[in-house]
Design an enzyme around this catalytic site. Structure first.
Site: not given
Ligand code: 0RQ
Length: 504
Positions: A268-270, A293, A387
Site C-alpha cells: 500500500g501507500v505510505g 497498485e 485499493g
Molecule cells: O497523521 O501526519 O498528521 O500525524 O494518520 O499515518 O503512521 O504516517 O502512516 O502514511 O502509512 O498512513 C492508514 C492513513 C496510514 C494509509 C493510512 C495519523 C498519523 C498521521 C498517517 P499526521 P502514518 P501511513 C493501496 C492501499 C488507506 C488506503 C490504502 C491509508 C497519518 O495507509 O490511507 O490502504 N490507507 N491503500 O498520525 C489518529 C489513529 C491514527 C492516526 C494514524 N489511530 N488516530 N490519527 N494516524 N493512526 C494504495 C491506494 O489505495 C492508493
C-alpha cells in the site's frame, strides 16, 4: 511544440490552459487522470480553479464534480478545493485542503473501492460524465495516446466523456512508451468473460489508450513534474514491522505454506509500506513478483537490483530520487514493469487467482481484528479505502501494518472496538506493529483478542486492554465476541475530551 504529438491533425488542436478549461462548465462532471500523485493534469485544473474563483467573485455559482483514479496533487485537488469549486469528489483523495473541506461538510466525498469505480461508471450508477481531462506522455502518428506515469481510470473516462481535453506532458519519460497494458475486454454482466491473466506480467491488452479524434476538443502541452513526495527514511518502528513480516514469510516458506519465491506482493501507500519493501531488499528472497497498485521507491529498488523480476501496477509514486533512478535504469525497468487500468490492477478475480500477499496500512484495529483504514475518531476522514479492500478480501494472506501508537503515544492504534470499519475481521489475516505480529488465521474471536493484545498493543496500553477484555469476558451478554458496549468506544471519547487515550 515538444515533439510529443506526432499526429498532424491533433497537433493543430493545441491551445493554452485557459482556452482548454473553458470547455468545462458549472455543474459538469469531470473525469481527471491521476493516481497517487502521478499522471494527473498539471495546468488545466489550475486554469479551471482561476475561472471558478473569478465566477464566484462576480457572484455566480461554479462547482464541478471531480472523479479521478486516486489521489492527485496540490495543482489539482488543492487548487479546486481552495476555490470552493468541488461539489463532489470520488473515489480516493489525500489532499489536506480537500480533507478540511470534506470534514467541514462543505464538500461531498464518496469513498469507493478503486476496482469498483470503472464498473460503477459503466453501470450508470454515478451519472453521466461530461468532460475528461487526461495527461498523456505523447500522441502517436496514428492518434493513439501514450499513457503517462499512471493509468487509473483513464480508459473509462476517455470512453465515457462527451468531450476530452488532453495534457501532453514532455516531462514524463519517453521510456514509458510500451510500458502499459490497456485491457479493452471488459463487459458488463451477463456478458463478462474470464480475464485471461494468470501471471503478474502477462500482457492481455494494448500499449495505448484510444479516443475518437472528434471528441478531443483541446490539447495543452506541459513540461511539469509529478508530485514526487519524498519518503521518510525508514524509522525504527517501520524497520521493526518489516523485520516481523520478513521473519513470518520465511517461516511460512519453511512450513510449506508459501512457495520459495513467495507469491505476488501488493504493498500500500505510505512510509511503513515503503519500509517493508526496503526490508525485503535485505532479505534472502529472490525472484519476487508484484501484483499491486502503486510502485513506490522501495519496490523500484527491488526491481533495479533484480531481486524482484516483474511488477504489475496502475501507477508510480516516486520521490525525486526515485524518479532519477527510474530515468537512469529505464531500459531495464521497461522489461520488468507493466501499468494497467486500476480495474485490472486491483481486480478481485485476479488477486484471488494469483494469491496476492497484500500489505496495507491502518489507522486502528480492534482486539478482534476489525480494521479502520479511513476515519480518525469515527467521523473525520483521513484519506480513503483506496485499493486496500480490493486486495484484503481477495488476498492469499492479508497483512495490516501500523505503529502501535499515534500522536506521540496519546493514541493506541489497538483499541477495544474500532470507531469505523473498512475491513472486517473476516478479511484480516495478520496484524503487525513494531511490537510484534498476530497471525489471526484459523482463530476464533477470543483467541484473536488475546493474541492482538499480547503481540501488537503497546506495553503502555496493554494492561488497559487486558482489563477491558477480562471484564468483557465476565460481563458481556454474549461470550462469542465479548464486548462492553457502554465502554467499547470510551477510548475515543476520552481522546476527544482529554487529548489522550490514557486513563490517568
Ligand atoms: O497523521 O501526519 O498528521 O500525524 O494518520 O499515518 O503512521 O504516517 O502512516 O502514511 O502509512 O498512513 C492508514 C492513513 C496510514 C494509509 C493510512 C495519523 C498519523 C498521521 C498517517 P499526521 P502514518 P501511513 C493501496 C492501499 C488507506 C488506503 C490504502 C491509508 C497519518 O495507509 O490511507 O490502504 N490507507 N491503500 O498520525 C489518529 C489513529 C491514527 C492516526 C494514524 N489511530 N488516530 N490519527 N494516524 N493512526 C494504495 C491506494 O489505495 C492508493
Amino acid at each position: 511544440g515538444s515533439g510529443r504529438i506526432h499526429h498532424p491533425g491533433l497537433a493543430r488542436r493545441v491551445v493554452d490552459a485557459d482556452a482548454a478549461a473553458a470547455h468545462i462548465r458549472h455543474g459538469d462532471t469531470v473525469g481527471m487522470s491521476g493516481f497517487t500523485g502521478a499522471g494527473y493534469p498539471k495546468v488545466v485544473p489550475q486554469a479551471l480553479a482561476r475561472r471558478i474563483s473569478d465566477t464566484h467573485a462576480a457572484g455566480h455559482p461554479f462547482r464541478v464534480n471531480v472523479w479521478t483514479g486516486a489521489s492527485t496533487a496540490p495543482e489539482l485537488d488543492g487548487a479546486l478545493a481552495a476555490a470552493d469549486g468541488v461539489e463532489l469528489r470520488l473515489p480516493y483523495q489525500s489532499d489536506p485542503v480537500s480533507r478540511e473541506k470534506i470534514n467541514a461538510g462543505l464538500m461531498e466525498y464518496i469513498d469507493v473501492h478503486l476496482s469498483h469505480v470503472a464498473q460503477m461508471a459503466w453501470m450508470g450508477f454515478l451519472g453521466p460524465l461530461d468532460v475528461a481531462v487526461i495527461e498523456v506522455s505523447g500522441i502517436t502518428a496514428d492518434g493513439d495516446l501514450i499513457p503517462s506515469s499512471s493509468i487509473g481510470n483513464n480508459k473509462t473516462w476517455l470512453d465515457q466523456a462527451d468531450r476530452v481535453v488532453l495534457e501532453v506532458n514532455s516531462w514524463q519519460s519517453a521510456a514509458l512508451d510500451g510500458m502499459h497494458d490497456v485491457y479493452y475486454g471488459t463487459a458488463l454482466p451477463p456478458d463478462r468473460k474470464p480475464i485471461q491473466l494468470t501471471r503478474p506480467h502477462d500482457r492481455i491488452g494494448v500499449p495505448y489508450l484510444r479516443c475518437p479524434e472528434e471528441k478531443i476538443v483541446a490539447i495543452v502541452e506541459t513540461d511539469a513534474p509529478d508530485r514526487n513526495s519524498p519518503f521518510k527514511a525508514p524509522d525504527a518502528d517501520s524497520q521493526a514491522i518489516a523485520g516481523h513480516i520478513v521473519e513470518f514469510l520465511e517461516q511460512e516458506v519453511s512450513r510449506g505454506r508459501l512457495p520459495r519465491p513467495l507469491l505476488p506482493l501488493q504493498s500500500g501507500v505510505g512510509n511503513v509500506a515503503n519500509a517493508v519493501l526496503a526490508g525485503l531488499a535485505n532479505s534472502s528472497f529472490e525472484g519476487l513478483t508484484a501484483y499491486t497498485e502503486v510502485i513506490q521507491d522501495g519496490m523500484l529498488e527491488l526491481l533495479c537490483s533484480g531481486r524482484m523480476v516483474s511488477a504489475s501496477a496502475t501507477a508510480f509514486s516516486l520521490s525525486p530520487e526515485g524518479t532519477a533512478r527510474f530515468d537512469a535504469e529505464a531500459a531495464v525497468l521497461r522489461e520488468r514493469i507493466l501499468l494497467r487500468p486500476q480495474e485490472i490492477s486491483n481486480h478481485p478475480e485476479i488477486v484471488r487467482r494469483l494469491g496476492v500477499l497484500a500489505m496495507n496500512g491502518l489507522i486502528e484495529a480492534d482486539i478482534y481484528g476489525n480494521v479502520n483504514s479511513t476515519h480518525v475518531m469515527g467521523s473525520r476522514i483521513q484519506n480513503g479505502i483506496g485499493g486496500s479492500g480490493d486486495f484484503a478480501r481477495n488476498a492469499y494472506t492479508s497483512f495490516f501494518l501500523t505503529p502501535s501508537t499515534a500522536k506521540g503515544g496519546a493514541i493506541s492504534t489497538i483499541v477495544p472496538m474500532v470507531s469505523h470499519v473498512d475491513h472486517t475481521e473476516h478479511d484480516v489475516s495478520v496484524i503487525v506493529t513494531e511490537q510484534g505480529l498476530a497471525d489471526l488465521r484459523g482463530l476464533a474471536p477470543r483467541k484473536r483478542a488475546e493474541l492482538v493484545i499480547e503481540r501488537c498493543a503497546h506495553p503502555d496500553y496493554r494492561p488497559a486492554l487486558r482489563d477491558y477484555y477480562q471484564r468483557a469476558l465476565r460481563d458481556s451478554p454474549g461470550r462469542h465476541t465479548p464486548h462492553l458496549l457502554a465502554e467499547a468506544l470510551s477510548w475515543h471519547t476520552r481522546y476527544l475530551a482529554d487529548g489522550t487515550m490514557r486513563s490517568q
